[in-house]
Design an enzyme around this catalytic site. Sequence first.
Site, PDB file in Angstrom:
ATOM      1  N   CYS A 133       0.836  -1.204   0.000  1.00 21.85           N
ATOM      2  CA  CYS A 133       0.000   0.000   0.000  1.00 21.85           C
ATOM      3  C   CYS A 133       0.872   1.254   0.000  1.00 21.85           C
ATOM      4  O   CYS A 133       1.320   1.714   1.054  1.00 21.85           O
ATOM      5  CB  CYS A 133      -0.923  -0.033   1.218  1.00 21.85           C
ATOM      6  SG  CYS A 133      -1.959   1.426   1.357  1.00 21.85           S
ATOM      7  N   CYS A 136      -0.433   4.110   2.071  1.00 25.25           N
ATOM      8  CA  CYS A 136      -0.250   4.000   3.537  1.00 25.25           C
ATOM      9  C   CYS A 136       1.202   4.254   3.935  1.00 25.25           C
ATOM     10  O   CYS A 136       1.465   4.863   4.960  1.00 25.25           O
ATOM     11  CB  CYS A 136      -0.581   2.597   4.034  1.00 25.25           C
ATOM     12  SG  CYS A 136      -1.940   1.802   3.248  1.00 25.25           S
ATOM     13  N   ASP A 137       2.134   3.724   3.148  1.00 22.99           N
ATOM     14  CA  ASP A 137       3.512   3.641   3.639  1.00 22.99           C
ATOM     15  C   ASP A 137       4.518   4.507   2.892  1.00 22.99           C
ATOM     16  O   ASP A 137       5.683   4.598   3.303  1.00 22.99           O
ATOM     17  CB  ASP A 137       3.974   2.173   3.600  1.00 22.99           C
ATOM     18  CG  ASP A 137       3.084   1.288   4.469  1.00 22.99           C
ATOM     19  OD1 ASP A 137       2.651   1.769   5.528  1.00 22.99           O
ATOM     20  OD2 ASP A 137       2.815   0.145   4.087  1.00 22.99           O
TER      21      ASP A 137
END
Length: 317
Positions: A133, A136-137
């Site tokens: 992701c 997200c990261d």
Amino acid sequence: MKHKSIILGTGPAGLTAAVYLARANMEPLVIEGPEPGGQLTLTTEVENFPGFPDGIMGPELMDNMKKQAERFGATFKRGWVTDVEVESRPFKLQVDGLGELETETLIISTGASAKLLGIPGEKENMGKGVSTCATCDGFFFRGKKVVIIGGGDSAMEEATFLTKFANEVQVIHRRDELRASKIMQERAKGNDKVTWALNKTPVEMVSDGMKITGVKVKDNESGEEELIETDGIFVAIGHNPNTEFLKGKLDMDDKGYILVDPGTTNTNIPGVFACGDVQDQKYRQAITAAGTGCMAAMDSERFLEGEATVDWSQNLS
Ligand code: NAP
């Protein structure tokens, strides 16, 4: 105890179906799986869900949808569905932690999960430099080098997105040709921070015991292996629909996505409806999932309306 409607899954599709069914006095029971809130809980800010001009955090958006459904009378229970019987109604569900449940209509919104390569070093370094992701990261790789594995639209989109943070984003793809649409390819190719390692198959993710340091790839022409050094590895090779427990019970395509009648959420079993990513590999957006969740609620309400002879008051306790 027999329910009018059970919803499996609590992403935007399932939660929107819950809001609509609850407002229609259908008292839906919503089964929350191991990832309550679905894929949006793995993201940070959602900027493209209409109605939030300043964006909203993914987990907060999902929490709001759940509260909205609860406000109108939806019930939520945690459980893992191991089996469904849909040959006749009421449908029967075997749910770990909840036992057997019966329902007249069933909405499947179990979503999809990111595919993995299945190579050494991948699973054990998840969260230590390996991610599925970028949204997200990506933030954790400010000023670093990352690689992204895959040649589809997701890989192109994420490569471009990651250049906001990383100094270099190298795309590793197993063929010479990309699968992604022209526009997405051009966007990534036009970005100076994106570099390319084509026709290479990843064979191992390498770490120093604490964090990722590289990925070993095999050149598909020469057969030679090389180590590509990197601080982070993003795997973007597609998704698998979460339909394992439904195999042989409902019509699906060869990838396991549930087939619905075009323009509806009707599956091949009357009374069973599917919405969200579990039946959509094309759009896969929160807003499209929510839209089909609304459709599933309306389809199941109308399905039961067509059977007005059922006396629900006797079955609900
Ligand atoms: P996808 O189109 O299935 O592409 C997956 C990519 O990963 C392919 O390039 C594939 O290689 C590669 N791959 C698969 N398994 C692999 C393995 N074991 N090892 C190495 N590489 C592997 O998946 P996606 O990119 O997630 O897109 C899914 C759908 O969502 C598509 O319809 C796409 O158009 C859509 N989407 C649209 C947008 C947008 O328009 N904004 C953004 C994201 C996704 P091969 O090419 O060799 O098969």
